[in-house]
Design a protein around this motif. Structure first.
Motif, PDB file in Angstrom:
ATOM      1  N   ASN A 124       0.824  -1.221   0.000  1.00  6.54           N
ATOM      2  CA  ASN A 124       0.000   0.000   0.000  1.00  6.54           C
ATOM      3  C   ASN A 124       0.852   1.262   0.000  1.00  6.54           C
ATOM      4  OD1 ASN A 124      -2.418  -1.432  -0.027  1.00  6.54           O
ATOM      5  ND2 ASN A 124      -2.577  -1.479   2.212  1.00  6.54           N
ATOM      6  N   ARG A 127       1.979   1.420  -3.989  1.00  7.81           N
ATOM      7  CA  ARG A 127       1.004   1.592  -5.063  1.00  7.81           C
ATOM      8  C   ARG A 127       0.454   3.011  -5.134  1.00  7.81           C
ATOM      9  NH1 ARG A 127      -2.340  -4.066  -4.351  1.00  7.81           N
ATOM     10  NH2 ARG A 127      -1.196  -5.257  -5.942  1.00  7.81           N
ATOM     11  N   PRO A 128       0.277   3.532  -6.347  1.00  8.91           N
ATOM     12  CA  PRO A 128      -0.366   4.834  -6.511  1.00  8.91           C
ATOM     13  C   PRO A 128      -1.880   4.700  -6.333  1.00  8.91           C
ATOM     14  CG  PRO A 128       0.168   3.907  -8.653  1.00  8.91           C
ATOM     15  CD  PRO A 128       0.760   2.982  -7.620  1.00  8.91           C
ATOM     16  N   ARG A 129      -2.535   5.819  -6.138  1.00  7.08           N
ATOM     17  CA  ARG A 129      -3.969   5.795  -5.836  1.00  7.08           C
ATOM     18  C   ARG A 129      -4.825   5.422  -7.037  1.00  7.08           C
ATOM     19  NH1 ARG A 129      -4.854  11.078  -1.887  1.00  7.08           N
ATOM     20  NH2 ARG A 129      -3.508  10.339  -0.178  1.00  7.08           N
ATOM     21  N   ASP A 130      -4.279   5.509  -8.255  1.00 10.73           N
ATOM     22  CA  ASP A 130      -5.117   5.216  -9.413  1.00 10.73           C
ATOM     23  C   ASP A 130      -5.532   3.750  -9.486  1.00 10.73           C
ATOM     24  OD1 ASP A 130      -2.736   4.069 -10.146  1.00 10.73           O
ATOM     25  OD2 ASP A 130      -2.491   5.205 -12.007  1.00 10.73           O
ATOM     26  N   GLU A 132      -7.109   2.210  -7.311  1.00  7.80           N
ATOM     27  CA  GLU A 132      -8.477   2.127  -6.807  1.00  7.80           C
ATOM     28  C   GLU A 132      -9.478   2.262  -7.961  1.00  7.80           C
ATOM     29  OE1 GLU A 132      -8.877   5.147  -3.897  1.00  7.80           O
ATOM     30  OE2 GLU A 132      -7.308   4.333  -2.571  1.00  7.80           O
ATOM     31  N   GLU A 133      -9.137   3.069  -8.953  1.00  7.53           N
ATOM     32  CA  GLU A 133      -9.997   3.228 -10.131  1.00  7.53           C
ATOM     33  C   GLU A 133      -9.994   1.950 -10.967  1.00  7.53           C
ATOM     34  OE1 GLU A 133     -11.825   5.847 -10.421  1.00  7.53           O
ATOM     35  OE2 GLU A 133     -10.918   6.786  -8.665  1.00  7.53           O
TER      36      GLU A 133
END
Length: 217
Positions: A124, A127-130, A132-133
């Protein structure tokens, strides 16, 4: 995490002449001791037209492996021992002394760490937040790779992370531009291979809270 010592610890990029690295030259200049145990693997030419310029000698001693391939002279330790990294540096300096006019452009000091299994907490942090998309689109990842370029303590660091299932690898490349082997000798005197190794270990500890296991002095 563990250090994969089979990865090249030092790579010098330049116009290396493979014809120089004959078994006799290697014996005389790199391993002059009468009882030094080393081997040289030379691919056998397969025709009379074979261009010896592209022969890649592989040199192995009890401590160090050396590979000359096209414009790259690579050194890796046989085991993860600090004395082997010292031996790599000493051999590189010897070559710089014996072949001072070899044109060179850069050198890299490299370390590859692996973590298996890797915790969800560390994943976590990476990883980048994208992503989640991606999950919302029902897309599944089969592999991940993240590359960063930064300055660490004033030095250029190319840093790559690969995630593959429960495994992760962290690839450090400390990059140094040089115009000749005199500059190589000067820069490696400023910051040794072992000092850069310690910087990489500290970076992993501070950023990802991972500690080195299986270290051998």
């Amino acid at each position: 995490m563990k250090l994969d010592h089979s990865a090249s610890a030092l790579v010098i990029v330049g116009g290396w002449n493979s014809r120089i690295f004959t078994p006799l030259w290697i014996k005389k200049y790199l391993f002059p001791g009468e009882h030094e145990d080393f081997t040289v693997e030379m691919p056998t030419p397969f025709s009379l037209d074979f261009n010896t310029q592209f022969i890649s000698p592989r040199i192995s001693s009890k401590e160090v492996r050396i590979l000359l391939q096209e414009n790259r002279l690579s050194f890796s330790p046989v085991e993860n021992k600090n004395e082997h990294y010292d031996q790599i540096q000493e051999l590189a300096l010897q070559i710089a002394d014996y072949l001072p006019h070899t044109p060179v452009t850069a050198y890299g000091v490299n370390f590859l760490f692996t973590e298996d299994p890797i915790s969800e907490e560390v994943v976590n942090r990476i990883r980048p937040r994208d992503l989640e998309e991606f999950a919302q689109l029902n897309d599944s990842l089969t592999g991940e790779q993240y590359a960063r370029r930064l300055r660490l303590n004033g030095r250029i660091l190319n840093f790559t992370i690969k995630l593959d299932g429960d495994k992760a690898s962290f690839d450090f490349n400390f990059h140094f531009k040089i115009g000749d082997l005199i500059a190589f000798k000067a820069k490696i005197a400023e910051i040794s291979i072992l000092e850069l190794k310690q910087e990489a270990i500290q970076f992993m500890s501070e950023i990802y809270h991972l500690e080195l296991r299986g270290e051998t002095e």
